[in-house]
Write an enzyme that holds these catalytic residues in place. Structure first.
Site, PDB file in Angstrom:
ATOM      1  N   GLU A  89      64.040  61.274 -88.560  1.00  0.00           N
ATOM      2  CA  GLU A  89      64.144  60.743 -87.211  1.00  0.00           C
ATOM      3  C   GLU A  89      63.680  59.293 -87.154  1.00  0.00           C
ATOM      4  OE1 GLU A  89      61.223  62.571 -84.719  1.00  0.00           O
ATOM      5  OE2 GLU A  89      59.649  62.092 -86.141  1.00  0.00           O
ATOM      6  N   CYS A 113      47.872  66.473 -93.054  1.00  0.00           N
ATOM      7  CA  CYS A 113      46.928  66.297 -91.947  1.00  0.00           C
ATOM      8  C   CYS A 113      47.090  67.458 -90.963  1.00  0.00           C
ATOM      9  CB  CYS A 113      47.167  64.960 -91.244  1.00  0.00           C
ATOM     10  SG  CYS A 113      47.042  63.575 -92.385  1.00  0.00           S
ATOM     11  N   CYS A 116      49.287  67.237 -87.634  1.00  0.00           N
ATOM     12  CA  CYS A 116      50.586  66.548 -87.698  1.00  0.00           C
ATOM     13  C   CYS A 116      51.736  67.479 -88.076  1.00  0.00           C
ATOM     14  CB  CYS A 116      50.482  65.411 -88.711  1.00  0.00           C
ATOM     15  SG  CYS A 116      52.026  64.532 -88.930  1.00  0.00           S
ATOM     16  N   GLY A 156      56.551  60.902 -92.710  1.00  0.00           N
ATOM     17  CA  GLY A 156      56.243  60.507 -94.085  1.00  0.00           C
ATOM     18  C   GLY A 156      55.061  59.574 -94.231  1.00  0.00           C
ATOM     19  N   GLU A 157      54.555  59.499 -95.449  1.00  0.00           N
ATOM     20  CA  GLU A 157      53.460  58.598 -95.794  1.00  0.00           C
ATOM     21  C   GLU A 157      54.070  57.431 -96.579  1.00  0.00           C
ATOM     22  OE1 GLU A 157      50.133  57.832 -95.412  1.00  0.00           O
ATOM     23  OE2 GLU A 157      50.723  56.281 -96.835  1.00  0.00           O
ATOM     24  N   SER A 188      51.821  51.925 -91.637  1.00  0.00           N
ATOM     25  CA  SER A 188      50.693  52.794 -91.321  1.00  0.00           C
ATOM     26  C   SER A 188      50.460  53.758 -92.474  1.00  0.00           C
ATOM     27  CB  SER A 188      51.011  53.574 -90.038  1.00  0.00           C
ATOM     28  OG  SER A 188      50.004  54.527 -89.787  1.00  0.00           O
ATOM     29  N   SER A 211      45.335  55.249 -90.513  1.00  0.00           N
ATOM     30  CA  SER A 211      45.094  56.446 -89.713  1.00  0.00           C
ATOM     31  C   SER A 211      43.692  56.947 -90.041  1.00  0.00           C
ATOM     32  CB  SER A 211      46.128  57.524 -90.056  1.00  0.00           C
ATOM     33  OG  SER A 211      47.387  57.118 -89.582  1.00  0.00           O
ATOM     34  N   HIS A 213      41.089  58.529 -87.557  1.00  0.00           N
ATOM     35  CA  HIS A 213      40.987  59.818 -86.851  1.00  0.00           C
ATOM     36  C   HIS A 213      39.644  60.540 -86.939  1.00  0.00           C
ATOM     37  CE1 HIS A 213      45.153  58.972 -86.431  1.00  0.00           C
ATOM     38  NE2 HIS A 213      45.590  59.598 -87.499  1.00  0.00           N
ATOM     39  N   CYS A 330      55.374  61.877 -84.144  1.00  0.00           N
ATOM     40  CA  CYS A 330      55.569  62.140 -85.562  1.00  0.00           C
ATOM     41  C   CYS A 330      56.183  63.514 -85.882  1.00  0.00           C
ATOM     42  CB  CYS A 330      54.148  62.084 -86.150  1.00  0.00           C
ATOM     43  SG  CYS A 330      53.984  61.495 -87.780  1.00  0.00           S
TER      44      CYS A 330
HETATM   45  N1  SAH Z   1      51.772  58.832 -92.663  1.00  0.00           N
HETATM   46  C1  SAH Z   1      51.406  57.628 -92.018  1.00  0.00           C
HETATM   47  C2  SAH Z   1      52.441  57.121 -91.048  1.00  0.00           C
HETATM   48  C3  SAH Z   1      53.145  58.137 -90.199  1.00  0.00           C
HETATM   49  S1  SAH Z   1      52.173  58.965 -89.009  1.00  0.00           S
HETATM   50  C4  SAH Z   1      50.064  57.771 -91.368  1.00  0.00           C
HETATM   51  O1  SAH Z   1      49.553  58.859 -91.266  1.00  0.00           O
HETATM   52  O2  SAH Z   1      49.500  56.737 -90.989  1.00  0.00           O
HETATM   53  C5  SAH Z   1      52.005  57.752 -87.743  1.00  0.00           C
HETATM   54  C6  SAH Z   1      50.819  57.994 -86.836  1.00  0.00           C
HETATM   55  O3  SAH Z   1      51.065  59.088 -85.934  1.00  0.00           O
HETATM   56  C7  SAH Z   1      49.554  58.327 -87.591  1.00  0.00           C
HETATM   57  O4  SAH Z   1      48.457  57.618 -87.112  1.00  0.00           O
HETATM   58  C8  SAH Z   1      49.430  59.809 -87.305  1.00  0.00           C
HETATM   59  O5  SAH Z   1      48.123  60.224 -87.498  1.00  0.00           O
HETATM   60  C9  SAH Z   1      49.920  59.891 -85.889  1.00  0.00           C
HETATM   61  N2  SAH Z   1      50.250  61.248 -85.424  1.00  0.00           N
HETATM   62  C10 SAH Z   1      50.633  62.311 -86.143  1.00  0.00           C
HETATM   63  N3  SAH Z   1      50.844  63.387 -85.355  1.00  0.00           N
HETATM   64  C11 SAH Z   1      50.585  62.981 -84.087  1.00  0.00           C
HETATM   65  C12 SAH Z   1      50.602  63.622 -82.818  1.00  0.00           C
HETATM   66  N4  SAH Z   1      50.980  64.884 -82.679  1.00  0.00           N
HETATM   67  N5  SAH Z   1      50.256  62.894 -81.723  1.00  0.00           N
HETATM   68  C13 SAH Z   1      49.917  61.593 -81.842  1.00  0.00           C
HETATM   69  N6  SAH Z   1      49.884  60.934 -83.012  1.00  0.00           N
HETATM   70  C14 SAH Z   1      50.209  61.611 -84.124  1.00  0.00           C
HETATM   71 FE1  SF4 Z   2      49.213  62.726 -92.166  1.00  0.00          FE
HETATM   72 FE2  SF4 Z   2      50.846  60.667 -91.582  1.00  0.00          FE
HETATM   73 FE3  SF4 Z   2      51.622  62.596 -93.256  1.00  0.00          FE
HETATM   74 FE4  SF4 Z   2      51.373  63.137 -90.700  1.00  0.00          FE
HETATM   75  S1  SF4 Z   2      52.819  61.718 -91.586  1.00  0.00           S
HETATM   76  S2  SF4 Z   2      50.667  64.415 -92.418  1.00  0.00           S
HETATM   77  S3  SF4 Z   2      49.627  61.878 -90.139  1.00  0.00           S
HETATM   78  S4  SF4 Z   2      49.933  61.191 -93.575  1.00  0.00           S
END
Ligand code: SAH
Ligand code: SF4
Length: 341
Positions: A89, A113, A116, A156-157, A188, A211, A213, A330
């Site tokens: 997406e 995480c 997520c 994705g990361e 990010s 990130s 948190h 996400c």
């Molecule tokens: N993997 C990377 C980038 C993608 S996630 C990372 O984790 O930084 C992008 C951001 O969205 C991250 O800060 C993640 O922690 C946050 N995120 C994930 N699930 C979420 C949710 N349900 N509500 C709000 N932010 C969320």
């Molecule tokens: Fe964690 Fe970012 Fe991967 Fe979601 S997309 S599991 S927040 S690293």
């Protein structure tokens, strides 16, 4: 065959040179595909036939397939199907400073995480560079607009797909390519320390968001498994080095989870952690999902958390919310779509 959208200008120059051609053919090619948005080599009208043959021998025009779109005020979410029928997406946001696109970098994510959706789905594979570039091209064409800002915050990361992501950034940042300013691009990461180091040495003026948190290792261990590999000490050591070397400010993302990381003690601990750093904290209201039990912190406690940080002289903002109704957090669209089938 390779996609023409997956190669950097530099690599294309090398290709031409290796075939005994002039370097500038690469800029010419970029001009046709990214400035004029031409989608066939035969339409390169100022390019010699043998050069076109060289391109055709090695490259094709690929196209990502749009399968669903949902919109709300100022936000649209796009679901794409890849050649192997995996889904990803992208989210387009209309800010007062321009259009910003949130792109995906992997199918799923292995970081696990706890809060997520993308993590819940697990990584299927990395995206190829061209699949990231095509998210931008497809949406610009469909909506007839120019995207001015790109955030790598979709599924994705990014740093778990490091080389493709760096090529992607090079292509979209290239003045002869899509030409999005480095300062308008934000990566990010959940905190892959060795890749942050590589990124620091890469030298691009791209924004880095972390990130975070959680303000301590115990809590972060329980929310983000990556913290057990690279804990806060290791993370902050590399970030201090990054800030010193690049002279750039780092953003910390902090999702507020009801009763988990949103207490006054957490706010104070967080303030102490980032105090004195060239950084700011972006507080994120949690987007609840049906599969995960975490709840969003109520508004009054978001404000209290914000106030505590402010009182401690921390630069802090609360993220403007986009697309709660279209599930623009996400990974949510993809899993919703898959369930609906
Ligand atoms: N993997 C990377 C980038 C993608 S996630 C990372 O984790 O930084 C992008 C951001 O969205 C991250 O800060 C993640 O922690 C946050 N995120 C994930 N699930 C979420 C949710 N349900 N509500 C709000 N932010 C969320
Ligand atoms: Fe964690 Fe970012 Fe991967 Fe979601 S997309 S599991 S927040 S690293």
């Amino acid at each position: 065959m390779k996609s023409i959208y997956g190669i950097t200008l530099e690599a294309l120059e090398e290709y031409f040179v290796s075939k005994g051609e002039k370097k500038f053919k690469a800029s010419q090619t970029f001009e046709w595909i990214y400035k004029k948005r031409i989608k066939s080599f035969d339409e390169f009208s100022n390019v010699k036939k043998d050069t076109i043959e060289l391109l055709k021998k090695e490259f094709v025009f690929s196209k990502i397939k749009l399968v669903a779109k949902t919109s709300d005020t100022d936000v649209s979410k796009y679901l794409f199907e890849l050649d192997d029928s995996n889904k990803i997406e992208a989210v387009l946001m209309n800010h007062d400073y321009g259009y910003s696109l949130c792109v995906s970098t992997q199918v799923g994510c292995n970081m696990g995480c706890k809060f997520c959706e993308s993590g819940r789905l697990k990584k299927v594979r990395n995206l190829y560079t061209h699949e990231m570039v095509e998210q931008i091209l497809a949406i610009e064409e469909l909506e007839n607009l120019r995207i001015s800002h790109v955030v790598l915050m979709g599924i994705g990361e990014p740093f778990d797909n490091y080389d493709n992501v760096i090529d992607f950034i090079d292509i979209i940042n290239c003045p002869k390519g899509i030409d999005i300013g480095a300062r308008h691009i934000t990566v990010s990461t959940s905190g892959l320390v060795p890749r942050i180091k590589d990124f620091m040495n890469h030298g691009k003026q791209v924004n880095l968001a972390i990130s975070l948190h959680a303000p301590n290792n115990t809590l972060r261990d329980s929310l983000m498994p990556i913290n057990r590999a690279y804990n806060l000490d290791m993370l902050f050591e590399v970030l201090r080095e990054y800030i010193k070397k690049t002279n750039r400010r780092v953003t910390f993302e902090y999702i507020l989870l009801d009763g988990v990381n949103d207490s006054k003690e957490c706010a104070i601990e967080l303030a102490n952690l980032v105090k004195g750093m060239n950084a700011y904290i972006n507080l994120i209201p949690y987007n609840e999902t049906s599969h995960i039990e975490f709840r969003r912190t109520p508004q009054d406690r978001i404000m209290a958390f914000y106030d505590t940080l402010k009182k401690n002289k921390i630069n802090v903002t609360i993220r403007r919310e986009f697309g709660r109704d279209v599930k623009a957090a996400c990974g949510q669209l993809r899993s919703n779509y898959e369930e609906a089938r």
